[in-house]
Motif scaffolding. Structure first.
Motif, PDB file in Angstrom:
ATOM      1  N   ASN A   1       3.299 -13.487   7.031  1.00  0.00           N
ATOM      2  CA  ASN A   1       4.620 -13.619   6.748  1.00  0.00           C
ATOM      3  C   ASN A   1       5.392 -14.615   8.019  1.00  0.00           C
ATOM      4  O   ASN A   1       6.778 -14.586   7.995  1.00  0.00           O
ATOM      5  CB  ASN A   1       5.198 -12.185   6.798  1.00  0.00           C
ATOM      6  N   SER A   2       4.877 -14.975   8.821  1.00  0.00           N
ATOM      7  CA  SER A   2       5.393 -15.696  10.113  1.00  0.00           C
ATOM      8  C   SER A   2       5.820 -17.208   9.371  1.00  0.00           C
ATOM      9  O   SER A   2       5.059 -17.810   8.922  1.00  0.00           O
ATOM     10  CB  SER A   2       4.636 -15.939  11.250  1.00  0.00           C
TER      11      SER A   2
ATOM     12  N   PHE B   1      -9.284 -12.558  -3.721  1.00  0.00           N
ATOM     13  CA  PHE B   1      -8.778 -13.067  -2.582  1.00  0.00           C
ATOM     14  C   PHE B   1      -7.437 -13.316  -2.535  1.00  0.00           C
ATOM     15  O   PHE B   1      -6.410 -13.094  -1.695  1.00  0.00           O
ATOM     16  CB  PHE B   1      -9.356 -14.361  -2.129  1.00  0.00           C
ATOM     17  N   GLY B   2      -6.857 -13.735  -3.841  1.00  0.00           N
ATOM     18  CA  GLY B   2      -5.269 -14.158  -3.917  1.00  0.00           C
ATOM     19  C   GLY B   2      -4.781 -12.876  -4.047  1.00  0.00           C
ATOM     20  O   GLY B   2      -3.613 -12.624  -3.248  1.00  0.00           O
ATOM     21  N   LYS B   3      -5.247 -11.643  -4.435  1.00  0.00           N
ATOM     22  CA  LYS B   3      -4.427 -10.317  -4.419  1.00  0.00           C
ATOM     23  C   LYS B   3      -4.649  -9.709  -3.038  1.00  0.00           C
ATOM     24  O   LYS B   3      -3.567  -9.130  -2.439  1.00  0.00           O
ATOM     25  CB  LYS B   3      -5.358  -9.367  -5.345  1.00  0.00           C
ATOM     26  N   TYR B   4      -5.513 -10.165  -2.482  1.00  0.00           N
ATOM     27  CA  TYR B   4      -5.520  -9.498  -0.882  1.00  0.00           C
ATOM     28  C   TYR B   4      -4.568 -10.296  -0.078  1.00  0.00           C
ATOM     29  O   TYR B   4      -3.900  -9.613   0.616  1.00  0.00           O
ATOM     30  CB  TYR B   4      -7.146  -9.919  -0.477  1.00  0.00           C
ATOM     31  N   VAL B   5      -4.511 -11.408  -0.037  1.00  0.00           N
ATOM     32  CA  VAL B   5      -3.392 -12.255   0.513  1.00  0.00           C
ATOM     33  C   VAL B   5      -2.039 -11.806   0.252  1.00  0.00           C
ATOM     34  O   VAL B   5      -1.278 -11.298   0.967  1.00  0.00           O
ATOM     35  CB  VAL B   5      -3.464 -13.517   0.338  1.00  0.00           C
TER      36      VAL B   5
ATOM     37  N   TYR C   1      -1.161  -8.709  -0.705  1.00  0.00           N
ATOM     38  CA  TYR C   1      -1.235  -7.196  -0.315  1.00  0.00           C
ATOM     39  C   TYR C   1      -0.831  -7.214   0.941  1.00  0.00           C
ATOM     40  O   TYR C   1       0.020  -6.930   1.539  1.00  0.00           O
ATOM     41  CB  TYR C   1      -2.452  -6.568  -0.495  1.00  0.00           C
ATOM     42  N   LEU C   2      -1.412  -8.395   1.929  1.00  0.00           N
ATOM     43  CA  LEU C   2      -1.115  -8.632   3.165  1.00  0.00           C
ATOM     44  C   LEU C   2       0.264  -8.836   3.559  1.00  0.00           C
ATOM     45  O   LEU C   2       0.956  -8.424   4.532  1.00  0.00           O
ATOM     46  CB  LEU C   2      -2.259  -9.521   4.107  1.00  0.00           C
ATOM     47  N   LYS C   3       0.817  -9.850   2.761  1.00  0.00           N
ATOM     48  CA  LYS C   3       2.186 -10.100   2.769  1.00  0.00           C
ATOM     49  C   LYS C   3       3.131  -9.004   2.547  1.00  0.00           C
ATOM     50  O   LYS C   3       4.206  -9.044   2.941  1.00  0.00           O
ATOM     51  CB  LYS C   3       2.625 -11.286   1.931  1.00  0.00           C
ATOM     52  N   ALA C   4       2.760  -7.920   1.632  1.00  0.00           N
ATOM     53  CA  ALA C   4       3.642  -6.816   1.293  1.00  0.00           C
ATOM     54  C   ALA C   4       3.570  -5.775   2.105  1.00  0.00           C
ATOM     55  O   ALA C   4       4.627  -4.823   2.439  1.00  0.00           O
ATOM     56  CB  ALA C   4       3.209  -6.352  -0.050  1.00  0.00           C
ATOM     57  N   LEU C   5       2.639  -5.790   3.203  1.00  0.00           N
ATOM     58  CA  LEU C   5       2.379  -4.556   4.109  1.00  0.00           C
ATOM     59  C   LEU C   5       3.807  -4.556   5.459  1.00  0.00           C
ATOM     60  O   LEU C   5       4.184  -3.257   5.721  1.00  0.00           O
ATOM     61  CB  LEU C   5       1.072  -4.840   5.005  1.00  0.00           C
ATOM     62  N   PRO C   6       4.156  -5.585   5.810  1.00  0.00           N
ATOM     63  CA  PRO C   6       5.216  -5.531   6.834  1.00  0.00           C
ATOM     64  C   PRO C   6       6.272  -4.794   6.499  1.00  0.00           C
ATOM     65  O   PRO C   6       7.048  -4.297   7.174  1.00  0.00           O
ATOM     66  CB  PRO C   6       5.600  -7.113   7.085  1.00  0.00           C
ATOM     67  N   GLU C   7       6.773  -4.658   5.084  1.00  0.00           N
ATOM     68  CA  GLU C   7       7.991  -4.075   4.535  1.00  0.00           C
ATOM     69  C   GLU C   7       7.645  -2.525   4.903  1.00  0.00           C
ATOM     70  O   GLU C   7       8.810  -1.866   5.226  1.00  0.00           O
ATOM     71  CB  GLU C   7       8.176  -4.273   3.138  1.00  0.00           C
ATOM     72  N   ILE C   8       6.403  -1.863   4.593  1.00  0.00           N
ATOM     73  CA  ILE C   8       6.254  -0.800   4.833  1.00  0.00           C
ATOM     74  C   ILE C   8       6.055  -0.322   6.469  1.00  0.00           C
ATOM     75  O   ILE C   8       6.641   0.869   6.706  1.00  0.00           O
ATOM     76  CB  ILE C   8       4.925  -0.285   4.131  1.00  0.00           C
ATOM     77  N   GLU C   9       5.782  -1.247   7.065  1.00  0.00           N
ATOM     78  CA  GLU C   9       5.332  -1.181   8.523  1.00  0.00           C
ATOM     79  C   GLU C   9       6.840  -1.050   9.271  1.00  0.00           C
ATOM     80  O   GLU C   9       7.256  -0.332  10.120  1.00  0.00           O
ATOM     81  CB  GLU C   9       4.877  -2.144   9.254  1.00  0.00           C
ATOM     82  N   LYS C  10       8.025  -1.980   8.585  1.00  0.00           N
ATOM     83  CA  LYS C  10       9.238  -1.979   9.414  1.00  0.00           C
ATOM     84  C   LYS C  10       9.972  -0.385   8.907  1.00  0.00           C
ATOM     85  O   LYS C  10      10.853  -0.191   9.621  1.00  0.00           O
ATOM     86  CB  LYS C  10      10.040  -3.029   8.581  1.00  0.00           C
TER      87      LYS C  10
ATOM     88  N   LEU D   1       0.643   0.833  -2.441  1.00  0.00           N
ATOM     89  CA  LEU D   1       0.674  -0.527  -2.349  1.00  0.00           C
ATOM     90  C   LEU D   1      -0.715  -1.085  -2.924  1.00  0.00           C
ATOM     91  O   LEU D   1      -0.769  -1.985  -3.607  1.00  0.00           O
ATOM     92  CB  LEU D   1       1.197  -1.127  -1.199  1.00  0.00           C
ATOM     93  N   ARG D   2      -1.828  -0.375  -2.263  1.00  0.00           N
ATOM     94  CA  ARG D   2      -3.041  -0.869  -2.647  1.00  0.00           C
ATOM     95  C   ARG D   2      -3.487  -0.870  -3.788  1.00  0.00           C
ATOM     96  O   ARG D   2      -3.919  -1.739  -4.577  1.00  0.00           O
ATOM     97  CB  ARG D   2      -4.128  -0.190  -1.678  1.00  0.00           C
ATOM     98  N   GLN D   3      -2.718   0.182  -4.525  1.00  0.00           N
ATOM     99  CA  GLN D   3      -3.212   0.391  -6.064  1.00  0.00           C
ATOM    100  C   GLN D   3      -2.370  -0.597  -6.687  1.00  0.00           C
ATOM    101  O   GLN D   3      -2.819  -0.844  -8.053  1.00  0.00           O
ATOM    102  CB  GLN D   3      -2.476   1.847  -6.290  1.00  0.00           C
ATOM    103  N   GLN D   4      -1.369  -1.318  -6.456  1.00  0.00           N
ATOM    104  CA  GLN D   4      -0.845  -2.086  -7.243  1.00  0.00           C
ATOM    105  C   GLN D   4      -1.238  -3.555  -7.326  1.00  0.00           C
ATOM    106  O   GLN D   4      -1.259  -4.198  -8.178  1.00  0.00           O
ATOM    107  CB  GLN D   4       0.583  -2.580  -6.469  1.00  0.00           C
ATOM    108  N   TYR D   5      -2.389  -3.745  -6.175  1.00  0.00           N
ATOM    109  CA  TYR D   5      -3.203  -5.086  -6.303  1.00  0.00           C
ATOM    110  C   TYR D   5      -4.701  -4.794  -6.735  1.00  0.00           C
ATOM    111  O   TYR D   5      -5.276  -5.809  -6.882  1.00  0.00           O
ATOM    112  CB  TYR D   5      -2.851  -5.376  -4.831  1.00  0.00           C
ATOM    113  N   PHE D   6      -5.351  -3.864  -6.350  1.00  0.00           N
ATOM    114  CA  PHE D   6      -6.747  -3.584  -6.563  1.00  0.00           C
ATOM    115  C   PHE D   6      -7.141  -2.353  -7.375  1.00  0.00           C
ATOM    116  O   PHE D   6      -6.419  -1.414  -7.491  1.00  0.00           O
ATOM    117  CB  PHE D   6      -7.343  -3.206  -5.066  1.00  0.00           C
TER     118      PHE D   6
END
Length: 367
Positions: free
Chosen positions: A60-61, A153-157, A159-168, A198-203
């Motif tokens: 996300n940087s 792999f596309g879903k994994y990327v 998913y990783l981009k969506a994680l920061p919103e939860i962490e914030k 979130l994981r259930q949305q992608y996998f």
């Protein structure tokens, strides 16, 4: 440069090799073997996956350095051409497994494969990494497994981009909770639930279990240990019994084995500190350690104790003579020469490097 690209969940080295298992009808599609194997991630001790969080932050940087052009993206054949500096001299970590019908079998090793290439975020643009990974997969994997792996792999990327919103949403709450010396386990549990959603949305369920099952087990263990430690209604003996009961009820397997080893190590450190403070004899320490970690480890620890005691004795002698030299000498430079000579007499090269840090440690203990 180190050949190990990944930090480690389980301390187990998994190497992708060619295996044909007729009973299970599974084929391991192996990767090039011209470089040393990388290690796995380290055991997670918190409710969030640190490495996963690092990757999501990097993806996300906006400061990612673009080092390859669109033309070079299409030039990949094996995916290993023109590796970024951080990946040179390392072997691709992870694995791609297919069944007898050339369908993809999703494993934790597939996630490690993705993470290996994603660790170059910051050196390569995301699009270049995606092209590199797709080329690597298609070069080493037949269809339809190849396309299945690329899609995941596309879903994994994503998913990783969506994680920061939860962490914030939870980061500051957890920080404030720790100011009182205790974690807000309810907040952490809710964060874990949001991540699970979130994981259930992608996998699908199979991929979630393969990618995150082990880390979830460690997270659950860590949270339960914190919950027990923060329970003020329990005595220390009751807490110890509760910890042992939790571990005993885990399903048999590698995760349980590693958790038991970690639990034994934690107990070993705590009991060693308590017994030494109470003036326990070397024999009592040995017996306790043998019970927890076995005789060979207990013998090695006893040897370490002896070496530490010897070092302490020489350090005390050094400090006394050093102070005497400083007090008696009118010339600081001359005194320092004598102190240096004293250090060489009492300590070897490695020990002399410890002196300043050890002195500071001893000073904090007396305060």
């Amino acid at each position: 440069m180190s050949n190990n690209r990944r930090p480690a969940y389980l301390p187990i080295a998994i190497i992708a090799v060619v295996i044909i298992v007729i009973a299970a009808a599974v084929i391991v599609w192996f990767k090039p073997d011209n470089k040393p194997m990388a290690t796995q991630q380290s055991l997670s001790a918190s409710p969030t996956d640190t490495y996963e969080s690092t990757l999501s932050t990097a993806l996300n940087s906006e400061q990612t350095e673009q080092t390859a052009s669109a033309q070079s993206q299409s030039a990949f054949v094996t995916g290993l051409e023109r590796l970024p500096r951080s990946l040179k001299g390392t072997q691709v970590d992870g694995e791609i497994i297919i069944d007898e019908h050339k369908q993809l079998v999703v494993t934790e090793g597939l996630r490690r494969l993705f993470d290996y290439f994603l660790s170059a975020i910051g050196e390569e643009d995301e699009a270049v990494i995606f092209a590199r990974v797709e080329s690597y997969i298609r070069h080493h994997t037949p269809e339809p497994a190849a396309s299945q792996a690329v899609a995941i792999f596309g879903k994994y990327v994503a998913y990783l981009k969506a994680l920061p919103e939860i962490e914030k949403r939870y980061g500051n709450l957890q920080l404030q909770a720790t100011k009182n010396g205790e974690l807000d386990l309810n907040a952490i549990a809710q964060q874990k639930q949001d991540v699970a959603s979130l994981r259930q949305q992608y996998f699908d369920k199979t991929t979630i279990e393969a990618f995150f099952g082990a880390s979830n087990s460690y997270d659950d263990y860590s949270m339960e240990m914190v919950r027990i430690n923060q329970n003020e209604q329990m005595s220390e003996a009751q807490k110890q019994a509760a910890r042992q009961d939790y571990v005993s009820r885990l399903p048999d397997g590698a995760i349980k084995t590693n958790i038991m080893q970690q639990a034994n190590l934690n107990e070993l450190m705590a009991r060693t500190e308590q017994m030494k403070a109470a003036g326990a004899s070397p024999e009592a320490l040995y017996n306790m350690r043998r019970e927890l970690v076995g005789a060979p480890a207990a013998e090695r620890l006893a040897q370490v104790d002896q070496e530490d005691a010897d070092f302490d004795q020489r350090f005390t002698q050094y400090q006394t003579q050093k102070q005497r030299l400083l007090n008696q000498s009118a010339n600081p430079a001359e005194a320092q020469i004598q102190i240096d000579q004293l250090e060489q007499q009492l300590f070897d090269d490695a020990e002399r490097k410890r002196l300043s840090g050890y002195a500071a440690l001893q000073e904090t203990k007396t305060q």
